[in-house]
Design a protein around this motif. Structure first.
Motif, PDB file in Angstrom:
ATOM      1  N   GLU A  37      10.510   4.705   0.231  1.00 46.35           N
ATOM      2  CA  GLU A  37       9.060   4.853   0.139  1.00 46.35           C
ATOM      3  C   GLU A  37       8.445   3.946  -0.929  1.00 46.35           C
ATOM      4  O   GLU A  37       7.218   3.876  -1.049  1.00 46.35           O
ATOM      5  N   LEU A  38       9.279   3.254  -1.674  1.00 46.90           N
ATOM      6  CA  LEU A  38       8.797   2.479  -2.818  1.00 46.90           C
ATOM      7  C   LEU A  38       7.798   1.397  -2.427  1.00 46.90           C
ATOM      8  O   LEU A  38       6.709   1.317  -3.004  1.00 46.90           O
ATOM      9  N   ALA A  39       8.125   0.568  -1.453  1.00 50.25           N
ATOM     10  CA  ALA A  39       7.241  -0.546  -1.081  1.00 50.25           C
ATOM     11  C   ALA A  39       5.883  -0.038  -0.615  1.00 50.25           C
ATOM     12  O   ALA A  39       4.840  -0.569  -1.030  1.00 50.25           O
ATOM     13  N   ALA A  40       5.874   0.979   0.222  1.00 47.17           N
ATOM     14  CA  ALA A  40       4.599   1.520   0.717  1.00 47.17           C
ATOM     15  C   ALA A  40       3.796   2.151  -0.417  1.00 47.17           C
ATOM     16  O   ALA A  40       2.568   2.014  -0.469  1.00 47.17           O
ATOM     17  N   THR A  41       4.475   2.807  -1.343  1.00 46.98           N
ATOM     18  CA  THR A  41       3.789   3.434  -2.479  1.00 46.98           C
ATOM     19  C   THR A  41       3.186   2.379  -3.392  1.00 46.98           C
ATOM     20  O   THR A  41       2.027   2.491  -3.816  1.00 46.98           O
ATOM     21  N   VAL A  42       3.937   1.326  -3.674  1.00 48.14           N
ATOM     22  CA  VAL A  42       3.434   0.232  -4.507  1.00 48.14           C
ATOM     23  C   VAL A  42       2.235  -0.427  -3.833  1.00 48.14           C
ATOM     24  O   VAL A  42       1.228  -0.735  -4.481  1.00 48.14           O
ATOM     25  N   ASP A  43       2.326  -0.642  -2.527  1.00 52.43           N
ATOM     26  CA  ASP A  43       1.217  -1.223  -1.759  1.00 52.43           C
ATOM     27  C   ASP A  43      -0.049  -0.385  -1.898  1.00 52.43           C
ATOM     28  O   ASP A  43      -1.138  -0.916  -2.124  1.00 52.43           O
ATOM     29  N   GLU A  44       0.088   0.916  -1.738  1.00 53.02           N
ATOM     30  CA  GLU A  44      -1.079   1.808  -1.813  1.00 53.02           C
ATOM     31  C   GLU A  44      -1.685   1.804  -3.216  1.00 53.02           C
ATOM     32  O   GLU A  44      -2.908   1.747  -3.369  1.00 53.02           O
ATOM     33  N   ILE A  45      -0.862   1.844  -4.233  1.00 48.27           N
ATOM     34  CA  ILE A  45      -1.370   1.809  -5.611  1.00 48.27           C
ATOM     35  C   ILE A  45      -2.088   0.487  -5.874  1.00 48.27           C
ATOM     36  O   ILE A  45      -3.164   0.460  -6.482  1.00 48.27           O
ATOM     37  N   ALA A  46      -1.519  -0.614  -5.405  1.00 50.13           N
ATOM     38  CA  ALA A  46      -2.158  -1.929  -5.577  1.00 50.13           C
ATOM     39  C   ALA A  46      -3.513  -1.964  -4.873  1.00 50.13           C
ATOM     40  O   ALA A  46      -4.486  -2.501  -5.419  1.00 50.13           O
ATOM     41  N   ARG A  47      -3.600  -1.397  -3.682  1.00 52.29           N
ATOM     42  CA  ARG A  47      -4.888  -1.348  -2.964  1.00 52.29           C
ATOM     43  C   ARG A  47      -5.913  -0.514  -3.733  1.00 52.29           C
ATOM     44  O   ARG A  47      -7.080  -0.893  -3.835  1.00 52.29           O
ATOM     45  N   GLN A  48      -5.485   0.633  -4.255  1.00 50.68           N
ATOM     46  CA  GLN A  48      -6.387   1.487  -5.027  1.00 50.68           C
ATOM     47  C   GLN A  48      -6.909   0.740  -6.253  1.00 50.68           C
ATOM     48  O   GLN A  48      -8.106   0.794  -6.554  1.00 50.68           O
ATOM     49  N   LEU A  49      -6.025   0.051  -6.958  1.00 53.14           N
ATOM     50  CA  LEU A  49      -6.453  -0.699  -8.137  1.00 53.14           C
ATOM     51  C   LEU A  49      -7.407  -1.826  -7.759  1.00 53.14           C
ATOM     52  O   LEU A  49      -8.407  -2.058  -8.439  1.00 53.14           O
ATOM     53  N   ALA A  50      -7.118  -2.523  -6.674  1.00 50.78           N
ATOM     54  CA  ALA A  50      -7.973  -3.636  -6.234  1.00 50.78           C
ATOM     55  C   ALA A  50      -9.367  -3.156  -5.841  1.00 50.78           C
ATOM     56  O   ALA A  50     -10.337  -3.899  -5.977  1.00 50.78           O
ATOM     57  N   ARG A  51      -9.477  -1.926  -5.357  1.00 46.76           N
ATOM     58  CA  ARG A  51     -10.790  -1.367  -4.994  1.00 46.76           C
ATOM     59  C   ARG A  51     -11.542  -0.840  -6.213  1.00 46.76           C
ATOM     60  O   ARG A  51     -12.715  -0.510  -6.128  1.00 46.76           O
ATOM     61  N   GLY A  52     -10.865  -0.762  -7.337  1.00 46.45           N
ATOM     62  CA  GLY A  52     -11.458  -0.191  -8.536  1.00 46.45           C
ATOM     63  C   GLY A  52     -12.274  -1.194  -9.328  1.00 46.45           C
ATOM     64  O   GLY A  52     -12.499  -2.330  -8.889  1.00 46.45           O
ATOM     65  N   PRO A  53     -12.711  -0.799 -10.498  1.00 46.96           N
ATOM     66  CA  PRO A  53     -13.528  -1.668 -11.361  1.00 46.96           C
ATOM     67  C   PRO A  53     -12.653  -2.692 -12.080  1.00 46.96           C
ATOM     68  O   PRO A  53     -12.320  -2.543 -13.254  1.00 46.96           O
ATOM     69  N   THR A  54     -12.274  -3.752 -11.387  1.00 50.12           N
ATOM     70  CA  THR A  54     -11.318  -4.721 -11.923  1.00 50.12           C
ATOM     71  C   THR A  54     -11.817  -5.396 -13.195  1.00 50.12           C
ATOM     72  O   THR A  54     -11.013  -5.737 -14.068  1.00 50.12           O
TER      73      THR A  54
END
Length: 97
Positions: A24-41
Motif C-alpha cells: 500500500e506504500l506507493a498508493a499512500t505516498v501518491d495520495e499524500i503528495a496529492r493532498q499536499l499539492a492541493r494545499g497552500p504550497t
C-alpha cells in the motif's frame, strides 16, 4: 546501542503518524503528495524556510521572520482564499500564489 525500531514502536513513540503495508506504500505516498499539492504550497514553503532558519537565529529575530511571513501569507491569494473558505465553511481552493 542503536537498533532499528519496528513500525509499531515508531507509531507508539509518535515518530510516524501512519503505518501501511508494503503493497500500500506507493498508493499512500501518491495520495499524500496529492493532498499536499492541493494545499497552500506558498505557506508550506514559508514554514520550511522558517524551520531551516531557526537554528541560526535567536528567538527575537525568528519571531520577526515569523511575523513578516504571517503578514506576507495573509496578503497572498492563498491566504485570502483560506480565510474566505473558513468563513464560508467550504473547502479552500489554493493556487500557490
Amino acid at each position: 546501542m542503536n537498533r532499528v525500531l519496528s513500525a509499531d514502536e515508531a507509531m507508539a513513540w509518535g515518530l510516524v503518524n501512519r503505518v501501511v503495508a508494503p503493497e500500500e506504500l506507493a498508493a499512500t505516498v501518491d495520495e499524500i503528495a496529492r493532498q499536499l499539492a492541493r494545499g497552500p504550497t506558498l505557506a508550506f514553503a514559508a514554514v520550511k524556510r522558517l524551520l531551516l532558519s531557526s537554528d541560526d537565529e535567536d528567538l527575537e529575530q525568528q519571531m520577526k521572520h515569523e511575523s513578516a511571513s504571517i503578514v506576507q501569507m495573509s496578503r497572498s491569494h492563498d491566504g485570502l482564499a483560506g480565510v474566505k473558505a473558513f468563513k464560508d465553511k467550504v473547502e479552500p481552493s489554493f493556487t500557490g500564489s
